[in-house]
Write an enzyme that holds these catalytic residues in place. Structure first.
Site, PDB file in Angstrom:
ATOM      1  CG  HIS A 130      -1.959   0.721   1.743  1.00  0.00           C
ATOM      2  ND1 HIS A 130      -1.731   2.217   1.987  1.00  0.00           N
ATOM      3  CD2 HIS A 130      -3.677   1.068   1.514  1.00  0.00           C
ATOM      4  CE1 HIS A 130      -2.817   3.027   1.693  1.00  0.00           C
ATOM      5  NE2 HIS A 130      -3.625   2.362   1.574  1.00  0.00           N
ATOM      6  CG  ASP A 207       0.563  -2.331   5.790  1.00  0.00           C
ATOM      7  OD1 ASP A 207      -0.357  -3.014   6.798  1.00  0.00           O
ATOM      8  OD2 ASP A 207       0.678  -1.975   5.329  1.00  0.00           O
ATOM      9  CD  GLN A 210      -6.787  -4.477   4.247  1.00  0.00           C
ATOM     10  OE1 GLN A 210      -7.693  -5.213   3.795  1.00  0.00           O
ATOM     11  NE2 GLN A 210      -7.228  -3.110   3.572  1.00  0.00           N
ATOM     12  CE  LYS A 233      -7.452  -0.005   6.422  1.00  0.00           C
ATOM     13  NZ  LYS A 233      -7.907   0.347   5.413  1.00  0.00           N
ATOM     14  CB  CYS A 372      -3.737   3.245  -1.560  1.00  0.00           C
ATOM     15  SG  CYS A 372      -5.154   4.205  -1.734  1.00  0.00           S
TER      16      CYS A 372
HETATM   17  N1  C6P Z   1      -5.990   0.235   2.160  1.00  0.00           N
HETATM   18  C1  C6P Z   1      -7.996  -0.346   1.702  1.00  0.00           C
HETATM   19  O1  C6P Z   1      -9.476   0.128   0.199  1.00  0.00           O
HETATM   20  P1  C6P Z   1      -5.053   3.187   7.617  1.00  0.00           P
HETATM   21  O2  C6P Z   1      -6.092   4.644   6.048  1.00  0.00           O
HETATM   22  O3  C6P Z   1      -3.482   4.396   7.944  1.00  0.00           O
HETATM   23  O4  C6P Z   1      -6.035   2.952   7.939  1.00  0.00           O
HETATM   24  O5  C6P Z   1      -4.342   1.960   6.259  1.00  0.00           O
HETATM   25  C2  C6P Z   1      -3.772   2.247   5.605  1.00  0.00           C
HETATM   26  C3  C6P Z   1      -3.182   0.833   4.858  1.00  0.00           C
HETATM   27  C4  C6P Z   1      -2.397   0.304   5.107  1.00  0.00           C
HETATM   28  N2  C6P Z   1      -1.725  -0.464   4.866  1.00  0.00           N
HETATM   29  C5  C6P Z   1      -2.270  -1.044   4.470  1.00  0.00           C
HETATM   30  C6  C6P Z   1      -2.504  -2.612   3.687  1.00  0.00           C
HETATM   31  C7  C6P Z   1      -4.066  -1.346   3.656  1.00  0.00           C
HETATM   32  O6  C6P Z   1      -5.080  -1.588   3.005  1.00  0.00           O
HETATM   33  C8  C6P Z   1      -4.054  -0.263   4.022  1.00  0.00           C
HETATM   34  C9  C6P Z   1      -5.623   0.913   3.728  1.00  0.00           C
HETATM   35  C10 C6P Z   1      -8.021   0.924   2.262  1.00  0.00           C
HETATM   36  O7  C6P Z   1      -7.434  -0.623   0.748  1.00  0.00           O
HETATM   37  C11 C6P Z   1      -7.861   1.981   2.168  1.00  0.00           C
HETATM   38  S1  C6P Z   1      -6.560   2.995   1.012  1.00  0.00           S
END
Ligand code: C6P
Length: 416
Positions: A130, A207, A210, A233, A372
């Site tokens: 991401h 990270d 997910q 999430k 992203c």
């Molecule tokens: N992915 C998706 O629709 P935040 O925005 O900080 O809570 O998470 C960022 C982020 C970081 N790593 C991974 C693997 C992610 O999937 C995400 C967020 C969402 O896929 C929003 S772009």
């Protein structure tokens, strides 16, 4: 035996806890929420915790010498303990509340990165990351002159571990990767990556955005050095996230943001940082979101992560079957046994945004675009995918509906 009895959990009973899932949209069609990788929904139990806190036990934390502040502080610190247990961290002080995965990764890149990474050093990432796990390292590279390397993937979206070995060198300082890809759904072999990275003398940041809500996180089993994830999430409010780090690393790192709470003492021209975790929690933290995260963890624990993981597997298998029946659908990502409940796909002759729009007309919420992950889409040779992502409150009927709606969408485009 009825079909339900063979499922690892009963989605209908659990759905009743999620008021938003009873919504009807457009011309009275039921909402089918398949955008859980973007954010999950919240159960009544979490919503009620938020309401109760604001109605009865809310004040700023770690500041007031008064009853209400003590109440709020207790709830906030109980939530931290809940997170600690949830990820099997050795110590509560290693759990830092941030505003989300993005901030957690930026914290490490800024604080650990600026203090430890020099020109010529190397950071290893993967092409499936991401942007949150790419851009902070690109910014670090711009500041320090370090080099970024990327573990390549197969056409099926799996990391090529032999290539990873070739990327490791005595200059590798850190390997940063997602435990689960937000597009491919690939479950990456975190423990194996950590083993190889540590043998080369590098640290590992995971990270877990997910995976945290979908399968067990055990930071000690992973043997990772940093783990980041987001509350929104995993049934919790947005605005709270977690960074877990090994105590000795966090102790040695300089503070990320400066301000209230993160200090022990301040003079006009200098300050002394506070101990963990306050050192990394400058300013008023996301108090109620963190307390909500504690309630969300209680809910997830009650459902059981093993049940959740097994049930999502059932949903994902059904999704692969119904999408194959539509025809002209290409699913990106690995074989079913290597993936989580995320199914990204392209439909021949129809742009992903149009797919999402046509599905939306039938009440089905999916995400479309690059999610992203522009470098990943470039590697796959496509600009956009549509993505259906599941959680324990989704049903097999909803997945069947997705298949039927996609078949309809294809007809609409064939007629044009
Ligand atoms: N992915 C998706 O629709 P935040 O925005 O900080 O809570 O998470 C960022 C982020 C970081 N790593 C991974 C693997 C992610 O999937 C995400 C967020 C969402 O896929 C929003 S772009």
């Amino acid at each position: 035996m009825n079909a339900l009895a063979t499922l690892p959990l009963d989605p209908q009973t659990l759905r009743a806890d999620f008021p938003i899932l009873a919504t009807t949209i457009h011309d009275n069609v039921p909402l089918v929420y398949l955008d859980n990788a973007a954010t999950t929904q919240r159960p009544r139990q979490v919503i009620q915790t938020i309401v109760d806190t604001y109605e009865r036990r809310y004040a700023n934390v770690h500041r007031g010498i008064h009853w209400l502040s003590d109440q709020s502080t207790d709830l906030f610190e109980e939530a931290r303990e809940g997170v600690r247990a949830f990820i099997n961290a050795p110590a509560r002080e290693e759990v830092i509340f941030t505003h989300g995965t993005t901030e957690s990764i930026n914290l490490v890149a800024r604080s650990w990165g600026d203090a430890n990474v020099r020109a010529g050093d190397e950071i290893v990432l993967t092409v499936m990351e991401h942007h949150s796990n790419l851009v902070p390292w690109q910014q670090l590279a711009a500041r320090t002159g370090c080099t970024l390397r990327h573990i390549p993937i197969t056409d099926d979206g799996e990391l090529i571990l032999d290539e990873f070995d070739k990327l490791l060198s005595p200059r590798t300082r850190l390997v940063a990767l997602a435990s689960v890809s937000n597009v491919l759904g690939t479950i990456n072999p975190v423990e194996e990556i950590v083993r190889r990275a540590h043998s080369a003398g590098a640290l590992v940041l995971v990270d877990a955005a997910q995976s945290a809500a979908h399968m067990p996180t055990d930071v000690q089993r992973w043997n990772a050095d940093f783990v980041a994830f987001s509350g929104h999430k995993m049934l919790a409010p947005s605005g709270v996230g977690v960074l877990w780090g090994r105590r000795e690393l966090l102790d040695a790192m300089p503070p990320f943001l400066g301000g209230g709470s993160m200090i022990r003492r301040v003079k006009v021209d200098s300050f002394e940082p506070a101990d963990l975790p306050a050192k990394f929690e400058a300013g008023t933290p996301p108090i109620v979101p963190a307390i909500g995260l504690g309630a969300a963890i209680d809910y997830i624990n009650a459902v059981g992560l093993a049940n959740i993981h097994a049930y999502e597997d059932v949903l994902t298998r059904r999704a692969h079957t119904v999408l194959a029946e539509v025809g002209g659908v290409r699913i990106v990502g690995p074989a079913l046994e290597k993936k989580a409940g995320i199914v990204s796909f392209t439909v021949e002759g129809v742009h992903a945004h149009d797919v999402a729009q046509l599905l939306d007309r039938q009440g089905i919420a999916v995400r479309a675009g690059h999610h992203c992950t522009m470098p990943l889409h470039k590697r796959l040779g496509i600009t956009a995918t549509a993505r259906a992502s599941f959680y324990f409150y989704n049903t097999l009927d909803e997945i069947n509906l997705l298949g039927r709606a996609l078949a309809d969408a294809k007809h609409v485009f064939r007629r044009r």
